[in-house]
Design an enzyme around this catalytic site. Structure first.
Site, mmCIF file in Angstrom:
data_model
loop_
_atom_site.group_PDB
_atom_site.id
_atom_site.type_symbol
_atom_site.label_atom_id
_atom_site.label_comp_id
_atom_site.label_asym_id
_atom_site.label_seq_id
_atom_site.Cartn_x
_atom_site.Cartn_y
_atom_site.Cartn_z
ATOM 1 N N GLY A 739 -14.386 3.686 2.820
ATOM 2 C CA GLY A 739 -13.352 3.408 3.822
ATOM 3 C C GLY A 739 -12.398 4.589 3.840
ATOM 4 O O GLY A 739 -12.517 5.512 4.644
ATOM 5 N N TYR A 780 1.973 -0.553 -3.342
ATOM 6 C CA TYR A 780 1.247 -0.024 -4.496
ATOM 7 C C TYR A 780 1.995 1.070 -5.229
ATOM 8 O O TYR A 780 1.442 1.658 -6.166
ATOM 9 C CB TYR A 780 -0.053 0.675 -4.058
ATOM 10 C CG TYR A 780 -0.996 -0.091 -3.185
ATOM 11 C CD1 TYR A 780 -1.344 -1.403 -3.481
ATOM 12 C CD2 TYR A 780 -1.594 0.524 -2.092
ATOM 13 C CE1 TYR A 780 -2.253 -2.066 -2.684
ATOM 14 C CE2 TYR A 780 -2.506 -0.137 -1.305
ATOM 15 C CZ TYR A 780 -2.830 -1.443 -1.601
ATOM 16 O OH TYR A 780 -3.735 -2.099 -0.834
ATOM 17 N N CYS A 807 15.364 -3.777 6.391
ATOM 18 C CA CYS A 807 16.384 -4.321 5.489
ATOM 19 C C CYS A 807 15.756 -4.791 4.184
ATOM 20 O O CYS A 807 15.648 -5.996 3.908
ATOM 21 C CB CYS A 807 17.151 -5.427 6.172
ATOM 22 S SG CYS A 807 18.203 -4.729 7.430
ATOM 23 N N TYR A 836 -5.639 2.410 5.596
ATOM 24 C CA TYR A 836 -4.691 1.376 5.166
ATOM 25 C C TYR A 836 -3.276 1.732 5.609
ATOM 26 O O TYR A 836 -2.312 1.527 4.883
ATOM 27 C CB TYR A 836 -4.774 1.146 3.648
ATOM 28 C CG TYR A 836 -6.192 0.865 3.239
ATOM 29 C CD1 TYR A 836 -6.760 -0.370 3.526
ATOM 30 C CD2 TYR A 836 -6.986 1.835 2.660
ATOM 31 C CE1 TYR A 836 -8.087 -0.624 3.232
ATOM 32 C CE2 TYR A 836 -8.313 1.597 2.366
ATOM 33 C CZ TYR A 836 -8.856 0.370 2.653
ATOM 34 O OH TYR A 836 -10.170 0.119 2.366
#
Ligand code: ADP
Ligand code: ASP
Ligand code: MG
Length: 856
Positions: A739, A780, A807, A836
């Site tokens: 991917g 992550y 926020c 992603y």
């Protein structure tokens, strides 16, 4: 009059290229005009790591890929240095011996600490041979001495082998054959760091990073004028400069302060190297091989004494052990019994906290690791005394300084984030040199950053504080070291796209180039499925499908999108996880191949599956990946069926006449280690006999791309070589599911700057979108390069937090980023966001989802 000695030590990166060896020759020649030179060198960078890996691979059966890598690494350097066959002969002999030893390990499937030490010593033995050739070629008169003759380790009868051979201690006493005697009349001596010998003549190591200690020992034994440690940074910094470019150089320190810094995480010096030089009063300097004229750190006995924070450092992978027992209360001698347990098993304790009912300690040195017999025996003894909890890999964040407790009132809100997560242990050293906090591994970098900004940011002045790492490296770091990325040439087009606000841009030419590279490099792969969850833009799907890729889908909606975009002919693989069971029926109806990840859905919807052919996703245990959240195998991850429990799936399948025609495993994302897929292949091949209908084996995706400076790109050729070594796959189609590898580098996120503002000594650069567009940094802790595209090529001058408009405190795209002067309206480019990125965007705060366009 006798000529005094100077000791020079060069670390792994400092001996890795012909240019570095030229710099070494220059320094040696300059020093040799006034001194005799004792040169200590490390193994070529990455070699010690690779030798460790080779040992593990040999235990698992085959280290030939690593041996090939090591051979190539040394041959390439020998080529660059212009060495002839005679110069190379000793290195070749070493590599032959290494290959033989590792074959022996593969046969017995075990490697004792003694053998490990021998294997690890090859790195330094080889680099000193290459160095000898290089220096002689530079016209220097050099003698090579084997350090094992001179450094004799001390150990008692009860010392565990792991300590005796791998973490040996060498006292500063003149060995019978002292270094000065071994040098004879030579003006320049080259010898190995890291290695010594045991009393009975076996090779012993001083511990990873121990070459600094070798240098310090030689400096002490020779009574040298000074010891210079040459490395890839200018000295000790206020924190790891690779973590925070705003880290400042510490220009002068005392031995104890440097020792404290090294022991608590400043990896640039091996902690044990300060003892010998302090004892012999030899000044120690740390200097940058790439900038020999630049500033440095000088460490000696005298120095400043006013209260000061010197650094914020951290160590990872620290085991924390807690013992709870009500019977401890009021019992005399209880603590000594507890500590006695650790002492008996040779485990050294570092930080300690006690309460009436609990003792919490961190462990400093566990011979054989937590899985080894010493720790297991200690655990059993402790369990007899109370309830034991072990956290195997915590982080210790330490503030190091003089009279450090004076900073307590200044800590302010730095710990606010720990309200919920917890600090496991707090400790203050009795010499008032450090305050340490044990926290979860993931929390450490942020805590370091916050504390550093708080205590050492914002232009603090002190006589011992030099320039920051970003100031020192600005000219060379301004332009990324790798070949100019695609977006530089398309700068004008990108800037005009960003005139309408935030936008994702995907260059299809880069996607095609990556896809072709994969096809060419891995000829043994029979079918490739693009993991469309990474980026499902229709143009991207069509681009990869045109190159012969199928599509891997994880939801019925992805299946429908794939069919609508690419038609009925494209092969689809449906590999969902905990999805509603109706989606399987939809996938079958759309002609996708279906992969189960457990037997449950067979029981839930027998009619959907009866008589079908399916694949089975297995969890081989022990996953990999760039972050715990993308590690997709191993205990406590939700993916796949345990490999040791295939019977349950086989039974359920048989009952419905379901044939399992494929086996699948995917161990994680962002993997740069080339043997990951061959390991999976070997595991799956081992199960072949259980699956008589097997036609294909899918090794998953996870092929990583370089995200941070300093990472080494995935070597596809090495992946291919490793796969070739896997047996038992004949007649099966091999599959992969890349991917990120295909789309990450081709994508960028363009963000107009909203405001630039200084707050509390920290510069914030605001972008028109943040975690709502690119979630990976918040989710992550992913790192993406951020550049000011409008001012591309201008000198970087500010260090800033790059934040979005959402926020949330976590809405930070990049911490401590080095940028040119940046103003509202400039366009920031966030690199490597093709995977992603857009697909994870949200409309949080009712900001619209950022649009994505494709080029080429
Ligand atoms: P060598 O191979 O030359 O021995 P090391 O990799 O052992 O070099 O040590 C140098 C590295 O130490 C630097 O690249 C840097 O990232 C790391 N480091 C960690 N903490 C610090 C610190 N506080 N000051 C300087 N360097 C640090
Ligand atoms: N080569 C050894 C290591 O990488 C020792 C050193 O470089 O200091 O740990
Ligand atoms: Mg080192």
């Amino acid at each position: 009059m006798t000529v005094p000695w100077v000791v020079l030590k060069y670390g792994g990166t400092s001996v890795a290229t012909p240019e570095r060896w030229a710099a070494i020759a220059d320094r040696v020649a300059a020093c040799a005009t006034t001194h005799r030179v004792w040169l200590v060198v490390s193994a070529v960078s990455q070699v010690s790591n690779r030798l460790e890996r080779a040992l593990d691979e040999a235990v698992a059966g085959d280290a030939s890929t690593s041996v090939a890598w090591l051979t190539e690494r040394h041959e390439a350097l020998a080529d660059g240095l212009g060495l002839d066959a005679a110069d190379r002969a000793p290195v070749r002999a070493l590599l032959d011996e290494l290959a033989t030893l590792l074959r022996g390990v593969a046969l017995t499937a075990e490697a004792s600490p003694r053998l490990r030490a021998r294997v690890l010593s090859f790195g330094e033995l080889a680099s000193t041979w290459l160095g000898l050739g290089a220096l002689r070629r530079a016209g220097l008169d050099v003698t090579r001495v084997d350090a094992r003759r001179l450094l004799r380790a001390e150990a008692g009868p009860a010392t565990p082998d792991a300590t005796r051979y791998l973490e040996a201690r060498v006292p500063t006493r003149t060995a019978p054959d002292g270094p000065a005697a071994a040098a004879g009349a030579a003006r320049v001596v080259i010898t190995q760091g890291f290695i010594a010998s045991t009393a009975d003549g076996h090779t012993a190591l001083l511990g990873r990073g121990g070459s600094d200690t070798s240098a310090a020992l030689f400096a002490a034994l020779l009574g040298a004028d000074r010891c210079e440690i040459w490395t890839d940074v200018h000295g000790l910094f206020t924190t790891d400069p690779r973590l925070l470019p705003s880290a400042r150089l510490l220009t002068r320190l005392r031995y104890r302060e440097a020792e404290e810094l090294a022991a608590l995480g400043a990896k640039v010096l091996h902690p044990r190297c300060l003892g010998p030089v302090a004892q012999a009063r030899v000044p120690l300097e740390v200097r940058n091989t790439a900038d020999p004229q630049g500033p440095s750190t000088r460490i000696e006995a005298d120095g400043d004494d006013e209260p000061a924070v010197l650094a914020v450092v951290h160590r990872q992978g620290v085991p924390l052990v807690s013992l709870h027992t009500l019977s401890m209360w009021g019992q005399p001698g209880y603590l000594s019994r507890l500590f006695g347990v650790f002492a008996t098993h040779g485990i050294s304790v570092d930080l300690v906290a006690t309460s009436q009912a609990a003792l919490t300690v961190t462990l400093d040195h566990v011979p054989g690791g937590l899985g080894g017999p010493a720790f297991q025996a200690a655990l059993a003894d402790l369990e007899a005394l109370g309830t034991v909890t072990v956290r195997p890999a915590c982080a210790v964040v330490s503030m190091v300084g003089r009279h450090i407790r004076t900073v307590l009132p200044r800590l302010g809100g730095s710990f606010a984030a720990f309200e919920e997560r917890g600090v496991h242990l707090v400790s203050a050293s009795s010499e008032d040199l450090n305050l340490s906090f044990v926290v979860d591994a993931d929390d450490a970098p942020r805590l370091v950053r916050d504390l550093h900004a708080h205590l050492l940011g914002g232009g603090v002045q002190a006589p011992w504080l030099g320039p920051s790492w970003s100031e020192l490296t600005t000219p060379t770091e301004a332009v990324p070291a790798r070949p100019s990325p695609w977006w530089v040439a398309r700068r004008d087009a990108l800037l005009s796209l960003a005139a309408d606000g935030p936008v994702w841009v995907q260059d299809l030419a880069v996607v095609r180039e990556r896809a072709r590279a994969l096809v060419t490099a891995l000829p043994q792969i029979g079918a490739r499925f693009y993991a469309m969850k990474a980026n499902d833009h229709p143009d991207v799907l069509r681009a990869v499908v045109d190159l012969g890729f199928g599509l891997e889908c994880v939801s019925a909606a992805e299946v429908a999108h794939a069919r609508a975009t690419c038609g009925d002919a494209v092969p689809l693989l449906f590999t969902p996880n905990f999805c509603p069971v109706e989606e399987y029926a939809a996938a079958f109806a759309a002609g996708a191949e279906v992969v189960l990840d457990g037997p449950d859905v067979l029981h839930q919807a027998p009619a959907t599956f009866r008589g079908r052919a399916v694949g089975l996703r297995l969890d081989p245990g022990g996953g990999q990946g760039h972050h715990a959240k993308v590690t997709t195998a191993g205990a406590r991850t939700k993916f796949g069926h345990p490999i040791d429990d295939v019977d349950r799936v086989l039974d359920a399948a048989r009952a419905l006449d379901v044939r399992i025609v494929g086996l699948h495993a995917h161990v994680g994302s962002g993997i740069l280690e080339p043997t990951a897929w061959s390991r999976t292949a070997r595991t799956l091949a081992g199960l072949r006999a259980r699956f008589p209908d097997l036609r294909w084996v899918d090794l998953g995706g996870g092929l990583g791309v370089v995200e941070r400076p300093g990472q080494v790109a995935l070597d596809l050729d090495a992946v291919a070589v490793a796969l070739r070594g896997v047996e038992g796959l004949d007649g099966l189609e091999l599959r992969i599911e890349p991917g990120r590898y295909l789309v990450s580098e081709g994508g960028v996120l363009l963000l107009p700057v909203t405001q630039v503002r200084d707050k509390g000594g920290v510069t914030f650069v605001g972008a028109a979108a943040g975690m709502d567009a690119l979630l990976r940094p918040a989710l992550y802790g992913a790192w993406h390069g951020i550049h000011n595209l409008s001012r591309w090529g201008e000198p970087p001058t500010i260090v800033a937090e790059v934040v979005g408009p959402i926020c949330e405190t976590g809405d930070v795209l990049g911490h401590d980023r080095v940028l040119p002067i940046t103003a509202p309206g400039d366009v920031l480019l966030v690199e490597n966001t093709g995977a992603y990125g857009h697909v994870m965007g949200s409309h949080y705060n009712r900001r619209g989802v950022v649009r994505q366009v494709t080029l080429g």
